[in-house]
Design a protein around this motif. Structure first.
Motif, PDB file in Angstrom:
ATOM      1  N   LEU A   1      -0.371   7.981  -9.283  1.00  0.00           N
ATOM      2  CA  LEU A   1       0.140   8.802 -10.380  1.00  0.00           C
ATOM      3  C   LEU A   1       0.180  10.260  -9.942  1.00  0.00           C
ATOM      4  O   LEU A   1      -0.837  10.824  -9.540  1.00  0.00           O
ATOM      5  N   ASP A   2       1.360  10.855 -10.035  1.00  0.00           N
ATOM      6  CA  ASP A   2       1.538  12.284  -9.762  1.00  0.00           C
ATOM      7  C   ASP A   2       1.547  12.984 -11.116  1.00  0.00           C
ATOM      8  O   ASP A   2       2.590  13.117 -11.765  1.00  0.00           O
ATOM      9  N   VAL A   3       0.367  13.412 -11.568  1.00  0.00           N
ATOM     10  CA  VAL A   3       0.200  13.953 -12.919  1.00  0.00           C
ATOM     11  C   VAL A   3       0.505  15.447 -12.923  1.00  0.00           C
ATOM     12  O   VAL A   3      -0.072  16.213 -12.141  1.00  0.00           O
ATOM     13  N   ARG A   4       1.398  15.850 -13.814  1.00  0.00           N
ATOM     14  CA  ARG A   4       1.750  17.263 -13.933  1.00  0.00           C
ATOM     15  C   ARG A   4       1.775  17.658 -15.409  1.00  0.00           C
ATOM     16  O   ARG A   4       2.178  16.888 -16.270  1.00  0.00           O
TER      17      ARG A   4
ATOM     18  N   LEU B   1      13.811  13.193  -7.597  1.00  0.00           N
ATOM     19  CA  LEU B   1      12.838  12.100  -7.675  1.00  0.00           C
ATOM     20  C   LEU B   1      12.929  11.183  -6.468  1.00  0.00           C
ATOM     21  O   LEU B   1      12.482  10.042  -6.518  1.00  0.00           O
ATOM     22  N   ALA B   2      13.466  11.691  -5.367  1.00  0.00           N
ATOM     23  CA  ALA B   2      13.619  10.866  -4.170  1.00  0.00           C
ATOM     24  C   ALA B   2      12.277  10.339  -3.675  1.00  0.00           C
ATOM     25  O   ALA B   2      12.205   9.239  -3.106  1.00  0.00           O
ATOM     26  N   ALA B   3      11.214  11.105  -3.879  1.00  0.00           N
ATOM     27  CA  ALA B   3       9.899  10.702  -3.393  1.00  0.00           C
ATOM     28  C   ALA B   3       9.089   9.971  -4.454  1.00  0.00           C
ATOM     29  O   ALA B   3       7.917   9.675  -4.233  1.00  0.00           O
TER      30      ALA B   3
ATOM     31  N   PRO C   1       0.798  -1.226   0.000  1.00  0.00           N
ATOM     32  CA  PRO C   1       0.000   0.000   0.000  1.00  0.00           C
ATOM     33  C   PRO C   1       0.828   1.273   0.000  1.00  0.00           C
ATOM     34  O   PRO C   1       0.272   2.351  -0.136  1.00  0.00           O
ATOM     35  N   ASP C   2       2.149   1.154   0.200  1.00  0.00           N
ATOM     36  CA  ASP C   2       2.961   2.350   0.396  1.00  0.00           C
ATOM     37  C   ASP C   2       3.954   2.576  -0.739  1.00  0.00           C
ATOM     38  O   ASP C   2       5.009   3.151  -0.538  1.00  0.00           O
ATOM     39  N   ARG C   3       3.625   2.157  -1.918  1.00  0.00           N
ATOM     40  CA  ARG C   3       4.537   2.344  -3.038  1.00  0.00           C
ATOM     41  C   ARG C   3       4.591   3.809  -3.438  1.00  0.00           C
ATOM     42  O   ARG C   3       3.588   4.535  -3.365  1.00  0.00           O
ATOM     43  N   LYS C   4       5.756   4.218  -3.882  1.00  0.00           N
ATOM     44  CA  LYS C   4       5.934   5.613  -4.258  1.00  0.00           C
ATOM     45  C   LYS C   4       5.153   5.936  -5.534  1.00  0.00           C
ATOM     46  O   LYS C   4       4.955   5.070  -6.384  1.00  0.00           O
ATOM     47  N   PRO C   5       4.749   7.177  -5.678  1.00  0.00           N
ATOM     48  CA  PRO C   5       4.069   7.564  -6.913  1.00  0.00           C
ATOM     49  C   PRO C   5       5.036   7.610  -8.094  1.00  0.00           C
ATOM     50  O   PRO C   5       6.253   7.713  -7.924  1.00  0.00           O
ATOM     51  N   VAL C   6       4.482   7.539  -9.273  1.00  0.00           N
ATOM     52  CA  VAL C   6       5.238   7.741 -10.504  1.00  0.00           C
ATOM     53  C   VAL C   6       4.851   9.110 -11.057  1.00  0.00           C
ATOM     54  O   VAL C   6       3.667   9.435 -11.156  1.00  0.00           O
TER      55      VAL C   6
END
Length: 249
Positions: free
Chosen positions: A39-42, A54-56, A9-14
């Motif tokens: 998904l971290d959409v930008r 991209l550490a996070a 449940p704690d996977r990092k976002p892409v």
């Protein structure tokens, strides 16, 4: 969002970088979410910032768009320069179509239109190189024989990069830069709905030299997409694993 069943449940976002207001990450986004990655959409074109590290994040994907990597727009220059972040941190980076040409340009290669004005729009053969055949063994899945394209520009393979696959009108089809950065000239993310939308909303491009008509594209999807699904599934598992232990310096 909740993680997929059986996933951590704690996977990092892409990080997902899109270039149009209504663009979506398609099948790539869905498969990443199925693996438990938010998904971290930008959209830098509309003012969204890109992270200084991209550490996070588990990785970053820059998608395609109608613009050229050679255009003078400030947001394009910022994106191209920003690719140095995943390269320096050895974090997974995936550039699709325009995103692949941005990677090449970041690494000093050239981006240019076909000298005869030809386009690749539709399904075209993909030929793995010796390095590409080795990569297929690495991920445990053969490359698809045909892949879906929508572009009028190509790029040269940057110095120090590996050419993984080649083609006819646009010889550079897939590259690897360092351990975890990949550029694909084609569109593995395209769903059937996306293909139908593109071929209707941009139907005028189907008249370009080399482009396939809508019927041929739909026929090509039925013939070649199952192979693409298998390859993309294996590729993403391998790509995400390359981020394990990557430096976040």
């Amino acid at each position: 969002m909740s993680a997929a069943p059986g996933r951590a449940p704690d996977r990092k976002p892409v990080l997902i970088v899109l270039h149009q207001e209504l663009s979506t990450p398609g099948r790539v986004g869905r498969l990443l979410q199925e693996r438990g990655h938010p998904l971290d959409v930008r959209r830098p074109r509309y003012g969204d910032p890109l992270p200084p590290t991209l550490a996070a994040h588990a990785g970053a994907v820059i998608f395609g768009g109608p613009m050229s990597a050679n255009d003078p727009d400030a947001f394009l220059r910022r994106e191209i320069d920003w690719i140095a972040v995943p390269l320096a941190e050895r974090k997974p980076y995936l550039g699709l179509c325009l995103g692949a040409r941005m990677l090449a340009k970041c690494c000093g290669a050239s981006v240019q239109a076909h000298p005869e004005g030809r386009a690749e729009i539709g399904y075209y053969p993909l030929v793995p190189t010796e390095a590409g055949r080795g990569f297929a063994r690495e991920i445990g899945q053969a490359w698809p024989s045909h892949v879906y394209h929508w572009h009028r520009e190509g790029f040269t393979c940057p110095a120090g990069a590996e050419m993984l696959a080649t083609g006819d009108d646009f010889p550079t089809q897939a590259i690897r830069v360092g351990p975890a950065a990949f550029g694909l000239q084609f569109h593995p993310e395209v769903t059937h709905a996306m293909l139908c939308r593109w071929t209707v909303r941009a139907a005028e491009r189907l008249a370009l030299p080399g482009a396939q008509d809508r019927v041929r594209q739909i026929e090509g999807r039925y013939m070649h997409d199952p192979q693409m699904v298998r390859w993309l599934d294996a590729f993403l598992d391998h790509w995400l694993a390359l981020g394990d232990g990557a430096s976040s310096a």
